[in-house]
Design a protein around this motif. Structure first.
Motif, PDB file in Angstrom:
ATOM      1  N   ALA A  93       0.824  -1.219   0.000  1.00  0.00           N
ATOM      2  CA  ALA A  93       0.000   0.000   0.000  1.00  0.00           C
ATOM      3  C   ALA A  93       0.853   1.262   0.000  1.00  0.00           C
ATOM      4  N   ARG A  94       2.135   1.112  -0.379  1.00  0.00           N
ATOM      5  CA  ARG A  94       3.030   2.273  -0.308  1.00  0.00           C
ATOM      6  C   ARG A  94       2.583   3.409  -1.229  1.00  0.00           C
ATOM      7  N   ASP A  95       2.173   3.060  -2.447  1.00  0.00           N
ATOM      8  CA  ASP A  95       1.723   4.113  -3.368  1.00  0.00           C
ATOM      9  C   ASP A  95       0.469   4.815  -2.846  1.00  0.00           C
ATOM     10  N   THR A  96      -0.439   4.040  -2.269  1.00  0.00           N
ATOM     11  CA  THR A  96      -1.655   4.611  -1.691  1.00  0.00           C
ATOM     12  C   THR A  96      -1.313   5.518  -0.521  1.00  0.00           C
ATOM     13  N   LEU A  97      -0.353   5.073   0.307  1.00  0.00           N
ATOM     14  CA  LEU A  97       0.079   5.875   1.442  1.00  0.00           C
ATOM     15  C   LEU A  97       0.733   7.168   0.964  1.00  0.00           C
ATOM     16  N   TYR A  98       1.558   7.062  -0.060  1.00  0.00           N
ATOM     17  CA  TYR A  98       2.235   8.246  -0.591  1.00  0.00           C
ATOM     18  C   TYR A  98       1.206   9.299  -1.033  1.00  0.00           C
ATOM     19  N   THR A  99       0.157   8.845  -1.730  1.00  0.00           N
ATOM     20  CA  THR A  99      -0.898   9.761  -2.186  1.00  0.00           C
ATOM     21  C   THR A  99      -1.629  10.375  -1.006  1.00  0.00           C
ATOM     22  N   LEU A 100      -1.917   9.560  -0.002  1.00  0.00           N
ATOM     23  CA  LEU A 100      -2.607  10.050   1.188  1.00  0.00           C
ATOM     24  C   LEU A 100      -1.785  11.111   1.906  1.00  0.00           C
ATOM     25  N   VAL A 101      -0.497  10.847   2.096  1.00  0.00           N
ATOM     26  CA  VAL A 101       0.378  11.795   2.780  1.00  0.00           C
ATOM     27  C   VAL A 101       0.494  13.091   1.987  1.00  0.00           C
ATOM     28  N   ARG A 102       0.599  12.967   0.669  1.00  0.00           N
ATOM     29  CA  ARG A 102       0.725  14.165  -0.173  1.00  0.00           C
ATOM     30  C   ARG A 102      -0.492  15.076  -0.021  1.00  0.00           C
ATOM     31  N   ARG A 103      -1.652  14.489   0.063  1.00  0.00           N
ATOM     32  CA  ARG A 103      -2.872  15.289   0.191  1.00  0.00           C
ATOM     33  C   ARG A 103      -3.001  15.903   1.593  1.00  0.00           C
ATOM     34  N   ILE A 104      -2.538  15.174   2.603  1.00  0.00           N
ATOM     35  CA  ILE A 104      -2.554  15.740   3.957  1.00  0.00           C
ATOM     36  C   ILE A 104      -1.606  16.927   4.031  1.00  0.00           C
ATOM     37  N   LYS A 105      -0.462  16.814   3.371  1.00  0.00           N
ATOM     38  CA  LYS A 105       0.497  17.924   3.359  1.00  0.00           C
ATOM     39  C   LYS A 105      -0.132  19.197   2.809  1.00  0.00           C
ATOM     40  N   GLN A 106      -0.953  19.041   1.784  1.00  0.00           N
ATOM     41  CA  GLN A 106      -1.614  20.199   1.182  1.00  0.00           C
ATOM     42  C   GLN A 106      -2.568  20.864   2.166  1.00  0.00           C
ATOM     43  N   VAL A 107      -3.269  20.062   2.955  1.00  0.00           N
ATOM     44  CA  VAL A 107      -4.187  20.607   3.952  1.00  0.00           C
ATOM     45  C   VAL A 107      -3.414  21.329   5.051  1.00  0.00           C
ATOM     46  N   LEU A 108      -2.356  20.696   5.545  1.00  0.00           N
ATOM     47  CA  LEU A 108      -1.561  21.282   6.616  1.00  0.00           C
ATOM     48  C   LEU A 108      -0.878  22.569   6.176  1.00  0.00           C
ATOM     49  N   GLU A 109      -0.435  22.597   4.945  1.00  0.00           N
ATOM     50  CA  GLU A 109       0.269  23.764   4.415  1.00  0.00           C
ATOM     51  C   GLU A 109      -0.591  25.025   4.516  1.00  0.00           C
ATOM     52  N   LYS A 110      -1.887  24.874   4.285  1.00  0.00           N
ATOM     53  CA  LYS A 110      -2.795  26.024   4.309  1.00  0.00           C
ATOM     54  C   LYS A 110      -3.292  26.354   5.716  1.00  0.00           C
ATOM     55  N   ALA A 111      -3.227  25.376   6.633  1.00  0.00           N
ATOM     56  CA  ALA A 111      -3.920  25.552   7.910  1.00  0.00           C
ATOM     57  C   ALA A 111      -3.015  25.887   9.089  1.00  0.00           C
ATOM     58  N   CYS A 112      -1.787  25.405   9.099  1.00  0.00           N
ATOM     59  CA  CYS A 112      -0.958  25.582  10.298  1.00  0.00           C
ATOM     60  C   CYS A 112       0.531  25.488   9.933  1.00  0.00           C
ATOM     61  N   ASN A 113       1.385  25.487  10.966  1.00  0.00           N
ATOM     62  CA  ASN A 113       2.835  25.461  10.734  1.00  0.00           C
ATOM     63  C   ASN A 113       3.427  24.063  10.927  1.00  0.00           C
ATOM     64  N   VAL A 114       2.615  23.050  10.643  1.00  0.00           N
ATOM     65  CA  VAL A 114       3.037  21.656  10.808  1.00  0.00           C
ATOM     66  C   VAL A 114       3.198  21.007   9.441  1.00  0.00           C
ATOM     67  N   LYS A 115       4.166  20.104   9.352  1.00  0.00           N
ATOM     68  CA  LYS A 115       4.408  19.403   8.094  1.00  0.00           C
ATOM     69  C   LYS A 115       4.705  17.930   8.376  1.00  0.00           C
ATOM     70  N   ILE A 116       4.674  17.133   7.328  1.00  0.00           N
ATOM     71  CA  ILE A 116       5.043  15.716   7.424  1.00  0.00           C
ATOM     72  C   ILE A 116       6.319  15.512   6.614  1.00  0.00           C
ATOM     73  N   GLU A 117       7.331  14.922   7.267  1.00  0.00           N
ATOM     74  CA  GLU A 117       8.600  14.655   6.584  1.00  0.00           C
ATOM     75  C   GLU A 117       8.885  13.159   6.552  1.00  0.00           C
ATOM     76  N   THR A 118       9.670  12.782   5.559  1.00  0.00           N
ATOM     77  CA  THR A 118      10.081  11.378   5.433  1.00  0.00           C
ATOM     78  C   THR A 118      11.454  11.202   6.073  1.00  0.00           C
ATOM     79  N   GLU A 119      11.635  10.120   6.829  1.00  0.00           N
ATOM     80  CA  GLU A 119      12.922   9.804   7.446  1.00  0.00           C
ATOM     81  C   GLU A 119      13.426   8.472   6.910  1.00  0.00           C
ATOM     82  N   LYS A 120      14.566   8.525   6.215  1.00  0.00           N
ATOM     83  CA  LYS A 120      15.245   7.329   5.733  1.00  0.00           C
ATOM     84  C   LYS A 120      14.360   6.444   4.862  1.00  0.00           C
ATOM     85  N   GLY A 121      13.292   7.018   4.311  1.00  0.00           N
ATOM     86  CA  GLY A 121      12.431   6.268   3.411  1.00  0.00           C
ATOM     87  C   GLY A 121      11.534   5.254   4.085  1.00  0.00           C
ATOM     88  N   HIS A 122      11.656   5.103   5.416  1.00  0.00           N
ATOM     89  CA  HIS A 122      10.860   4.087   6.120  1.00  0.00           C
ATOM     90  C   HIS A 122       9.968   4.678   7.199  1.00  0.00           C
TER      91      HIS A 122
END
Length: 255
Positions: free
Chosen positions: A217-246
């Motif tokens: 489900a990695r591709d599905t997760l990637y899409t989900l995270v990308r869309r959450i990032k867009q919401v967070l970007e507009k709403a607050c000063n929080v972001k989601i980052e990737t660590e070591k790809g895992h």
């Protein structure tokens, strides 16, 4: 002020403006027909001829009391049958010798012209006030923070930067006390981030929890995270980052 009060005031202004405006329009139509009727009756008495001439039309227009009608109205010899044009005078008849003639007067003015002739000052004022009230009420309620929001944030929440989460209401907010809306799947992942130590989750843990029956489900997760990032970007000063790809980490942006 409660929303219901704003709605009541809006319709208390809007409905009278519409009713009064339509009533004045209808009254003006009646006055126009009454005017062409009386002018036609007087014209028949003055000019009892078997044809309509320029002089007949001049006399008719001079008898009109509404000035705006003098430039557009006209006369027509007709039959006794009702006219296809409903906005006209009554059908009047008179005899010339042994022949009976029928005649009608037509105001020949548009609905816009009738509206312009009608008294619309007060309805227009009420209409404009109702529109201004409606727009100002919308802006007021958009800018005013909800009492429920204040209570939720002040009664204790989990926060990451300017992102707040209330366990009791199961909702997210920003520092402006505006609710942040996520889709159900986005909301579940954000809850997992909030509950995790250091707000850090492994890819495997997320996939197993959200899509337990899916092999990869990695591709599905990637899409989900990308869309959450867009919401967070507009709403607050929080972001989601990737660590070591895992791993994914929920953290505040660097100032």
């Amino acid at each position: 002020m409660k929303p219901i009060a704003a709605i009541i005031v809006f319709f208390s202004l809007m409905l009278p403006s519409l009713v009064l405006g339509f009533g004045n329009y209808a009254t003006t139509k009646e006055n126009i027909i009454a005017d062409v009727n009386q002018a036609l009756a007087q014209t028949i008495l003055d000019k009892n001829t078997d044809r309509i001439t320029v002089d007949t039309l001049r006399v008719f227009r001079s008898k009109l009391k509404i000035d705006e009608l003098r430039a557009t109205s006209y006369l027509s010899i007709c039959t006794e049958a009702p006219s296809n044009v409903t906005f006209c005078s009554d059908t009047m008849s008179y005899k010339v010798g042994d022949e009976r003639l029928y005649i009608r007067a037509y105001p020949n003015c548009s609905k816009a012209a009738i509206f312009d002739m009608s008294e619309q000052k007060l309805p227009s004022i009420l209409f404009i006030i109702s529109i201004l009230w409606g727009l100002s009420s919308i802006m007021f309620f958009r800018m005013k923070p909800s009492e429920n929001v204040n209570n939720i944030i002040e009664s204790g929440t989990i926060s990451v930067g300017t992102l707040y989460f209330s366990k009791s209401s199961n909702r997210f907010w920003n520092e402006k006390r505006q609710e942040i809306y996520f889709t159900p799947m986005q909301h579940r992942l954000m809850q997992m981030f909030i509950a995790a130590d250091g707000n850090r989750l492994s890819v495997e843990e997320i996939c197993h929890t959200l899509w337990p029956g899916k092999e990869d489900a990695r591709d599905t997760l990637y899409t989900l995270v990308r869309r959450i990032k867009q919401v967070l970007e507009k709403a607050c000063n929080v972001k989601i980052e990737t660590e070591k790809g895992h791993f994914y980490v929920l953290k505040t942006k660097e100032s």
